[in-house]
Write a protein that holds these residues in place. Structure first.
Motif, PDB file in Angstrom:
ATOM      1  N   PRO A 190       3.185   2.675 -11.034  1.00 16.55           N
ATOM      2  CA  PRO A 190       1.438   2.029 -11.735  1.00 16.55           C
ATOM      3  C   PRO A 190       1.369   0.133 -11.371  1.00 16.55           C
ATOM      4  O   PRO A 190      -0.078   0.618 -11.408  1.00 16.55           O
ATOM      5  CB  PRO A 190       2.098   1.967 -13.314  1.00 16.55           C
TER       6      PRO A 190
ATOM      7  N   ALA B  83       0.827  -1.584  -0.129  1.00 17.07           N
ATOM      8  CA  ALA B  83       0.102   0.154  -0.145  1.00 17.07           C
ATOM      9  C   ALA B  83       1.241   1.090   0.075  1.00 17.07           C
ATOM     10  O   ALA B  83       0.740   2.095  -0.953  1.00 17.07           O
ATOM     11  CB  ALA B  83      -0.817  -0.051   1.745  1.00 17.07           C
TER      12      ALA B  83
ATOM     13  N   VAL C 201      -2.679  -5.696  -5.992  1.00 18.14           N
ATOM     14  CA  VAL C 201      -2.939  -3.955  -5.329  1.00 18.14           C
ATOM     15  C   VAL C 201      -3.126  -2.823  -6.425  1.00 18.14           C
ATOM     16  O   VAL C 201      -3.787  -1.873  -5.986  1.00 18.14           O
ATOM     17  CB  VAL C 201      -1.553  -3.378  -4.071  1.00 18.14           C
ATOM     18  N   LYS C 202      -2.221  -2.653  -6.846  1.00 21.24           N
ATOM     19  CA  LYS C 202      -2.605  -1.798  -7.969  1.00 21.24           C
ATOM     20  C   LYS C 202      -2.272  -2.031  -9.446  1.00 21.24           C
ATOM     21  O   LYS C 202      -1.068  -2.296  -9.565  1.00 21.24           O
ATOM     22  CB  LYS C 202      -1.146  -0.310  -7.545  1.00 21.24           C
ATOM     23  N   GLU C 203      -2.455  -1.615 -10.708  1.00 15.27           N
ATOM     24  CA  GLU C 203      -2.139  -1.589 -12.022  1.00 15.27           C
ATOM     25  C   GLU C 203      -3.277  -0.631 -12.455  1.00 15.27           C
ATOM     26  O   GLU C 203      -4.450  -0.708 -13.176  1.00 15.27           O
ATOM     27  CB  GLU C 203      -2.859  -2.927 -12.217  1.00 15.27           C
ATOM     28  N   ARG C 204      -2.723   1.083 -13.395  1.00  9.29           N
ATOM     29  CA  ARG C 204      -3.005   1.801 -13.535  1.00  9.29           C
ATOM     30  C   ARG C 204      -2.185   2.885 -14.184  1.00  9.29           C
ATOM     31  O   ARG C 204      -0.855   2.614 -13.817  1.00  9.29           O
ATOM     32  CB  ARG C 204      -3.651   2.866 -12.297  1.00  9.29           C
TER      33      ARG C 204
ATOM     34  N   ALA D 232       2.809   1.747  -3.684  1.00 13.55           N
ATOM     35  CA  ALA D 232       1.082   1.803  -4.559  1.00 13.55           C
ATOM     36  C   ALA D 232       0.598   3.500  -4.543  1.00 13.55           C
ATOM     37  O   ALA D 232       0.013   3.756  -5.254  1.00 13.55           O
ATOM     38  CB  ALA D 232      -0.037   0.987  -4.178  1.00 13.55           C
TER      39      ALA D 232
ATOM     40  N   THR E   5       2.162  -5.332  -6.386  1.00 12.21           N
ATOM     41  CA  THR E   5       1.654  -6.848  -6.001  1.00 12.21           C
ATOM     42  C   THR E   5       1.827  -7.340  -5.188  1.00 12.21           C
ATOM     43  O   THR E   5       3.434  -6.928  -4.523  1.00 12.21           O
ATOM     44  CB  THR E   5       1.437  -7.841  -7.762  1.00 12.21           C
TER      45      THR E   5
ATOM     46  N   LEU F 156      -3.379   9.125 -11.934  1.00 12.97           N
ATOM     47  CA  LEU F 156      -2.032   9.305 -11.493  1.00 12.97           C
ATOM     48  C   LEU F 156      -1.408  10.668 -11.037  1.00 12.97           C
ATOM     49  O   LEU F 156      -1.172  11.372 -11.623  1.00 12.97           O
ATOM     50  CB  LEU F 156      -0.990   8.546 -11.835  1.00 12.97           C
TER      51      LEU F 156
END
Length: 328
Positions: free
Chosen positions: A103, A94, A301-304, A97, A106, A309
């Motif tokens: 970006p 976290a 946890v995050k994929e952007r 992230a 995991t 952003l």
């Protein structure tokens, strides 16, 4: 611009059937395909296919947005981080992230508790960001692979030797497409001060030049690919043949050439652990592969890669977003 209300994944209508999967496949290739063309491809009428696409979006199975080449934002350096944590892997993930330069983050099962990708403007910023991550209280230590070539990515445009120069109108259209990939040319033109015909010409030019892709962003689990596995490969001198074989493998969803303790890092997506075992055996058995390390992705946890952003606006610093643009 349409605002889509989403229902939580897992509700009955969130489970795609075979026709949905055909539709998703077409949209992954071209998220801006017309409903007439899409219906013809899967054997449905325009209203029927339109309703199915709306349901897939509403239930969060897919999102259709533009993904812009990182270099458009000046992001020319990247690294893959392997993070050991002091105790709580979720807390470490976290914290990483929360950084706009990361970006992809995991939580993993393997030698390292967390993996992350960072993208920045150059070596100096890369060094600074890695130092910031090392200084997080949740992080015990980290190793990194420096990315040198992106070979395969499920969303990003293909790597290009050079990209065309973009003006303010181009960037305003990109900002809209990052939030609504199927925005009409009339909407794009209105936000960029162009006619619909000019917006169409510019959008198609940018797509052809590799400035952006407009795919359907799909949760792998929605396609029955419940097992996600990362892998790192050490090679001997037979590099190109291995790279080409892995890029052609449909189970490999991501692949990058690296500098460091491994030559390649990638992701496998399969529908079961037995299928994953076979996929890893295939990688290990390739001529030129010296060693393979693998790990399971337990929680992405995050994929952007989008405009939301912080600090990654396509518009000039301090310039407001185009009027009338709504997040979906």
């Amino acid at each position: 611009m349409e605002v889509i209300e989403r229902t939580p994944p897992g509700e009955p209508d969130a489970v795609p059937d075979d026709l949905d999967r055909e539709i998703i496949g077409e949209l992954q290739r071209d998220g801006r395909i017309s409903f007439e063309q899409l219906g013809a491809a899967v054997g449905l009428s325009r209203p029927a296919v339109s309703a199915r696409v709306a349901r897939l979006q509403r239930t969060g199975v897919i999102d259709i947005v533009a993904v812009v080449h990182p270099e458009v934002r000046g992001l020319t350096a990247s690294a893959h981080l392997f993070v050991e944590v002091n105790a709580d892997a979720a807390a470490a993930a976290a914290a990483i992230a929360a950084m706009p330069q990361a970006p992809f983050v995991t939580v993993t099962a393997g030698r390292h508790a967390v993996m992350a990708e960072v993208r920045v403007a150059g070596p100096a910023e890369l060094e600074a960001v890695i130092g910031e991550i090392r200084g997080l209280p949740e992080v015990a230590r980290l190793e990194l692979l420096t990315g040198v070539r992106r070979l395969k990515h499920p969303h990003l445009p293909a790597a290009q030797a050079s990209l065309p120069a973009l003006d303010e109108a181009d960037r305003r259209m990109l900002a809209v497409l990052e939030r609504a990939g199927r925005a009409s040319f009339a909407e794009l033109g209105q936000n960029a001060g162009l006619s619909p015909a000019a917006a169409r010409t510019r959008t198609l030019r940018m797509i052809d030049a590799g400035v952006l892709r407009v795919p359907a962003i799909v949760r792998p689990q929605a396609l029955g690919l419940d097992v996600l596995c990362g892998f790192a490969v050490q090679l001997d001198s037979e590099r190109r043949a291995v790279e080409e074989a892995l890029v052609a493998d449909p189970a490999v969803t991501f692949l990058s050439a690296c500098l460091g303790r491994a030559d390649l890092v990638g992701t496998l997506a399969t529908d079961s652990l037995s299928a994953l075992r076979l996929a890893l055996d295939t990688v290990r058995g390739m001529p030129g592969v010296v060693a393979v390390e693998s790990w399971l992705h337990l929680d992405v946890v995050k994929e952007r890669y989008d405009a939301d952003l912080p600090g990654m606006s396509l518009l000039e610093p301090g310039r407001p977003a185009a009027a009338g643009v709504q997040a979906r």
